[in-house]
Scaffold this motif. Structure first.
Motif, PDB file in Angstrom:
ATOM      1  N   LEU A  40      14.268  -0.615  20.018  1.00 45.95           N
ATOM      2  CA  LEU A  40      13.236  -1.528  19.651  1.00 45.95           C
ATOM      3  C   LEU A  40      13.444  -1.806  18.068  1.00 45.95           C
ATOM      4  CD1 LEU A  40      10.675  -3.039  20.259  1.00 45.95           C
ATOM      5  CD2 LEU A  40       9.398  -1.043  19.474  1.00 45.95           C
ATOM      6  N   ALA A  41      13.696  -1.022  17.271  1.00 45.03           N
ATOM      7  CA  ALA A  41      13.926  -1.187  15.933  1.00 45.03           C
ATOM      8  C   ALA A  41      14.939  -2.192  15.716  1.00 45.03           C
ATOM      9  CB  ALA A  41      14.002   0.202  15.189  1.00 45.03           C
ATOM     10  N   GLN A  48      14.201  -5.572  16.866  1.00 42.90           N
ATOM     11  CA  GLN A  48      13.338  -6.328  16.041  1.00 42.90           C
ATOM     12  C   GLN A  48      14.221  -6.832  14.881  1.00 42.90           C
ATOM     13  OE1 GLN A  48      10.268  -3.328  15.381  1.00 42.90           O
ATOM     14  NE2 GLN A  48       9.161  -3.953  16.705  1.00 42.90           N
ATOM     15  N   LYS A  49      15.226  -6.094  14.335  1.00 43.25           N
ATOM     16  CA  LYS A  49      16.197  -6.379  13.259  1.00 43.25           C
ATOM     17  C   LYS A  49      16.861  -7.675  13.480  1.00 43.25           C
ATOM     18  CE  LYS A  49      18.390  -5.041   9.576  1.00 43.25           C
ATOM     19  NZ  LYS A  49      17.767  -4.866   8.078  1.00 43.25           N
ATOM     20  N   LEU A  50      17.251  -7.665  14.896  1.00 39.70           N
ATOM     21  CA  LEU A  50      17.908  -8.879  15.277  1.00 39.70           C
ATOM     22  C   LEU A  50      16.935 -10.226  15.587  1.00 39.70           C
ATOM     23  CD1 LEU A  50      20.428  -7.260  17.388  1.00 39.70           C
ATOM     24  CD2 LEU A  50      20.962  -8.517  15.396  1.00 39.70           C
ATOM     25  N   ASN A  51      15.741 -10.060  15.741  1.00 41.68           N
ATOM     26  CA  ASN A  51      14.750 -10.861  16.083  1.00 41.68           C
ATOM     27  C   ASN A  51      15.177 -10.988  17.504  1.00 41.68           C
ATOM     28  OD1 ASN A  51      13.582 -11.126  13.351  1.00 41.68           O
ATOM     29  ND2 ASN A  51      15.123 -12.220  12.733  1.00 41.68           N
ATOM     30  N   LYS A  60      18.100   7.597  25.952  1.00 42.10           N
ATOM     31  CA  LYS A  60      16.781   7.386  26.001  1.00 42.10           C
ATOM     32  C   LYS A  60      16.220   6.454  25.024  1.00 42.10           C
ATOM     33  CE  LYS A  60      16.413  12.087  27.885  1.00 42.10           C
ATOM     34  NZ  LYS A  60      15.909  13.529  27.708  1.00 42.10           N
ATOM     35  N   GLY A  61      16.733   5.148  25.033  1.00 41.09           N
ATOM     36  CA  GLY A  61      16.063   4.378  24.011  1.00 41.09           C
ATOM     37  C   GLY A  61      16.307   4.450  22.730  1.00 41.09           C
ATOM     38  N   VAL A  65      22.899  -1.218  13.688  1.00 47.52           N
ATOM     39  CA  VAL A  65      22.438   0.177  13.759  1.00 47.52           C
ATOM     40  C   VAL A  65      22.801   0.902  12.475  1.00 47.52           C
ATOM     41  CG1 VAL A  65      22.615   2.211  14.893  1.00 47.52           C
ATOM     42  CG2 VAL A  65      22.555  -0.098  16.154  1.00 47.52           C
ATOM     43  N   HIS A  66      24.116   0.537  11.921  1.00 44.64           N
ATOM     44  CA  HIS A  66      24.423   1.184  10.694  1.00 44.64           C
ATOM     45  C   HIS A  66      23.605   1.001   9.614  1.00 44.64           C
ATOM     46  CE1 HIS A  66      27.155   1.787   7.262  1.00 44.64           C
ATOM     47  NE2 HIS A  66      27.479   2.990   7.965  1.00 44.64           N
TER      48      HIS A  66
END
Length: 72
Positions: free
Chosen positions: A32-33, A36-39, A63-64, A22-23
Motif C-alpha cells: 500500500l505504501a 501510494q508513493k507511485l500515486n 503477505k503484502g 521501495v528502496h
C-alpha cells in the motif's frame, strides 16, 4: 489448471523504477505504501509490476510486504 508464466510482463526498466521506490521507502515497505508513493491503486496493474520485480529477482513479496533483494 491455472496458467503460470515464467517470464515478466513488465520491462526491466519499469521494474527497476518500482524497486527504486521501495528502496526510497527504507528498503522495505507495505504494498500500500509503495502504491501510494507511485500515486496508483492496489490493482491488477500494480500487482503485475510487483510480480515482474519478483521474477527479475529485485524484490521479495510476502503477505503484502515488499523488500529489496541483494541483487538490487
Amino acid at each position: 489448471m491455472p496458467k503460470l508464466e515464467g517470464f515478466p510482463k513488465v520491462s526491466l526498466r519499469k521494474s527497476l523504477n518500482l524497486a527504486d521506490v521501495v528502496h526510497s521507502l527504507g528498503s522495505a515497505c507495505s504494498s500500500l505504501a509503495c502504491a501510494q508513493k507511485l500515486n496508483v491503486t492496489l490493482s491488477g496493474g500494480f500487482n503485475t509490476k510487483v510480480s515482474a520485480c519478483v521474477k527479475f529477482g529485485l524484490l521479495i513479496h510476502k503477505k503484502g510486504h515488499l523488500s529489496i533483494t541483494t541483487l538490487y
